[in-house]
Design an enzyme around this catalytic site. Sequence first.
Site, PDB file in Angstrom:
ATOM      1  CB  ALA A 105       5.855   5.546   3.575  1.00 40.69           C
ATOM      2  CG  ASP A 119      -3.292  11.296  10.437  1.00 44.23           C
ATOM      3  OD1 ASP A 119      -4.398  11.815  10.198  1.00 44.23           O
ATOM      4  OD2 ASP A 119      -2.515  10.901   9.545  1.00 44.23           O
ATOM      5  CE  LYS A 159       5.000   5.061   7.154  1.00 45.30           C
ATOM      6  NZ  LYS A 159       4.097   5.597   8.148  1.00 45.30           N
ATOM      7  N   GLY A 184       0.833  -1.198   0.000  1.00 43.78           N
ATOM      8  CA  GLY A 184       0.000   0.000   0.000  1.00 43.78           C
ATOM      9  C   GLY A 184       0.866   1.246   0.000  1.00 43.78           C
ATOM     10  CD  GLU A 193     -13.080  51.934  72.811  1.00 42.77           C
ATOM     11  OE1 GLU A 193     -13.077  50.833  72.238  1.00 42.77           O
ATOM     12  OE2 GLU A 193     -13.537  52.119  73.952  1.00 42.77           O
ATOM     13  N   GLY A 211       0.834   9.059   2.019  1.00 46.16           N
ATOM     14  CA  GLY A 211       1.280  10.302   1.424  1.00 46.16           C
ATOM     15  C   GLY A 211       2.794  10.377   1.371  1.00 46.16           C
TER      16      GLY A 211
HETATM   17  P1  ADP Z   1       2.082   7.299   5.378  1.00 44.82           P
HETATM   18  O1  ADP Z   1       2.864   7.684   6.577  1.00 44.82           O
HETATM   19  O2  ADP Z   1       2.782   7.631   4.111  1.00 44.82           O
HETATM   20  O3  ADP Z   1       0.638   7.758   5.405  1.00 44.82           O
HETATM   21  P2  ADP Z   1       1.169   4.644   6.168  1.00 44.82           P
HETATM   22  O4  ADP Z   1       1.794   4.271   7.437  1.00 44.82           O
HETATM   23  O5  ADP Z   1      -0.249   5.086   6.234  1.00 44.82           O
HETATM   24  O6  ADP Z   1       2.062   5.711   5.381  1.00 44.82           O
HETATM   25  O7  ADP Z   1       1.276   3.408   5.184  1.00 44.82           O
HETATM   26  C1  ADP Z   1       0.925   3.496   3.835  1.00 44.82           C
HETATM   27  C2  ADP Z   1       0.172   2.275   3.411  1.00 44.82           C
HETATM   28  O8  ADP Z   1       0.974   1.118   3.574  1.00 44.82           O
HETATM   29  C3  ADP Z   1      -1.073   1.997   4.217  1.00 44.82           C
HETATM   30  O9  ADP Z   1      -2.181   2.665   3.740  1.00 44.82           O
HETATM   31  C4  ADP Z   1      -1.219   0.470   4.064  1.00 44.82           C
HETATM   32  O10 ADP Z   1      -1.853   0.161   2.852  1.00 44.82           O
HETATM   33  C5  ADP Z   1       0.215   0.018   4.000  1.00 44.82           C
HETATM   34  N1  ADP Z   1       0.709  -0.406   5.324  1.00 44.82           N
HETATM   35  C6  ADP Z   1       1.226   0.380   6.288  1.00 44.82           C
HETATM   36  N2  ADP Z   1       1.612  -0.338   7.360  1.00 44.82           N
HETATM   37  C7  ADP Z   1       1.328  -1.623   7.079  1.00 44.82           C
HETATM   38  C8  ADP Z   1       1.486  -2.869   7.784  1.00 44.82           C
HETATM   39  N3  ADP Z   1       2.012  -2.907   9.002  1.00 44.82           N
HETATM   40  N4  ADP Z   1       1.086  -3.999   7.188  1.00 44.82           N
HETATM   41  C9  ADP Z   1       0.526  -3.958   5.949  1.00 44.82           C
HETATM   42  N5  ADP Z   1       0.363  -2.847   5.229  1.00 44.82           N
HETATM   43  C10 ADP Z   1       0.743  -1.680   5.770  1.00 44.82           C
END
Ligand code: ADP
EC number: 2.7.11.21
Length: 705
Positions: free
Chosen positions: A94, A204, A110, A89, A553, A92
């Site tokens: 990563a 968030d 990530k 996934g 007083e 914004g």
């Molecule tokens: P950012 O900081 O860029 O918003 P996120 O932490 O939200 O990044 O991660 C981006 C995407 O990666 C998530 O929307 C999800 O789809 C995937 N993702 C993040 N962490 C995990 C995880 N531990 N296991 C599986 N998918 C993950």
Amino acid sequence: MSLGPLKAINDKQLNTRSKLVHTPIKGNTADLVGKENHFKQTKRLDPNNDHHHQPAQKKKREKLSALCKTPPSLIKTRGKDYHRGHFLGEGGFARCFQIKDDSGEIFAAKTVAKASIKSEKTRKKLLSEIQIHKSMAHPNIVQFIDCFEDDSNVYILLEICPNGSLMELLKRRKVLTEPEVRFFTTQICGAIKYMHSRRVIHRDLKLGNIFFDSNYNLKIGDFGLAAVLANESERKYTICGTPNYIAPEVLMGKHSGHSFEVDIWSLGVMLYALLIGKPPFQARDVNTIYERIKCRDFSFPKDKPISDEGKILIRDILSLDPIERPSLAEIMDYVWFRGTFPPSIPSTVMSEAPNFENIPEEQSLVNFKDCMEKSLLLESMSSDKIQRQKKDYISSIKSSIDKLEEYQQNRPFLPHSLSPGGTKQKYKEVVDIEAQRRLNDLAREARIRRAQQAVLRKELIATSTNVIKSEISLRILASECHLTLNGIVEAEAQYKMGGLPKSRLPKIKHPMIVTKWVDYSNKHGFSYQLSTEDIGVLFNNGTTVLRLADAEEFWYISYDDREGWVASHYLLSEKPRELSRHLEVVDFFAKYMKANLSRVSTFGREEYHKDDVFLRRYTRYKPFVMFELSDGTFQFNFKDHHKMAISDGGKLVTYISPSHESTTYPLVEVLKYGEIPGYPESNFREKLTLIKEGLKQKSTIVTVD
Ligand code: ADP
């Protein structure tokens, strides 16, 4: 591990790694990624995002995560090899990939492109995210495993959550059932409670940041906007979050800031979204969303009926005033949680609504407690226990995510709420829902009162007072305030217990009160007449002359380093020469008050008024003037011309009406009656709140500048 230098790099270093692997394209992953599409405004506000510093670029902004190229299929780091798996996934900032170590264990990596870390601010932000996330260990928080870097990327190794997020679930299912949402809310509350107990605000929380592990348990992730408070009372001022989920105080609070309650607000938004299918303040453009949030403009659509209990909880959580929002403990006490509660979430959840209809009430209660237990909502743990759990948890997660179950079973303590025996035995004390509802209402009332008091506190700013330069005098005054405040609180407690028998009621003694006053402190001082007709002047230098009415007083009162105040008695005929000017001023005021002011009460000197009394301090607030008399009586002259005095250590209250009628009652009796007998227009309860606030304020001031 240390993150190495993490230097800001320039564009030339961008994409210089050889054997670049083509990044899997958004098209084929769109389904998986689920970008909160039907939540139109999901781009989060991040003050540190480098992108925000390039307003000149007109063309459509590319996400910073787009700078992140697919990592090589083999990532070597500190003697360890990781094999990159498929794309998970994108956020914004990563992109996330599956990654396997030599033992075959699977994690999420990530991946943040170094090219996106252009400024020191962004570097610090990433380090902060890592640091905060690393310090977290809770069954409902994505477990941080490790982090490292290569030439192009920084990798944050996380527990893998292979089943998407709540966002994807809602996208597929459109709306969820209440039993599911009860289960999810409990797990989320467990994680928030843990974060807040470690002074971390997530800032968030949204459906897209809450992931499912292999057993469909929830895990909060993405600590990119999280903040650690140095202490409980610290406030944060940065405007950040995701539009739909931002708390009103973040939008309004340039001056007052925000704290833990912003996460509670986001929880309310999520709860609504899961049950109704779209967030409560949804609108076409961000500004309209903000306007709707600021005036709490939301409603429950008729075509998506949800339970009244659910609505009550959502309404209470979405209180504009953060102080009015229920705490996590209070949330878990809401009647809504007493509905059908599943033991777990089945893997079919993504495609169809699970059927929990056959769960009996008692079993639901057991499931609820179990879920709370597993989310660590029941035990208040010592830091030792937390450390032990953290260790256990990390080792279990490292060997296999499935070990979580085992971890739960092997926890070193037994839930105190679970007594041995069969399911039915465990919760014989099936909660009386009506009683619980009343408790919820009481808690809400208490929160509203607390919020009103906080407003009063802010508004209660003294406009003028006599400066007291003696530390000991200030301490005496503070302790008198404290004593009287305690007396009031005690009377309130007595009232709650049903009042006092006649024999235990305090004896009525009308106090000596201030019947006239004139503030001439810009010249001489503050002058007053007491109900005994004695006339006093509190001179600007802190001394007092009190001329007695029924004798030729007077007293001369000044500060003393050890006693607070000392009084010297004089006959008028023998006044020392240095005091003749003072007495002239007293005379002047006496004449002035006689000619111009009407006496506010008919009280006079009573037999029990053996000692003379003087005014120790006056304080003028906007809504009232407060007098502190030397016999421990406190008098409050309100702007609306009603007056009250509290005497006998908080046991007695004297009411003086605008038309000068005065009566004294035991405070507990007035509390029982609910108002001053015969004077409902006096707004007794409101005034008592102000009185308590005034006393509270004055009971903490103990030092002089
Ligand atoms: P950012 O900081 O860029 O918003 P996120 O932490 O939200 O990044 O991660 C981006 C995407 O990666 C998530 O929307 C999800 O789809 C995937 N993702 C993040 N962490 C995990 C995880 N531990 N296991 C599986 N998918 C993950």
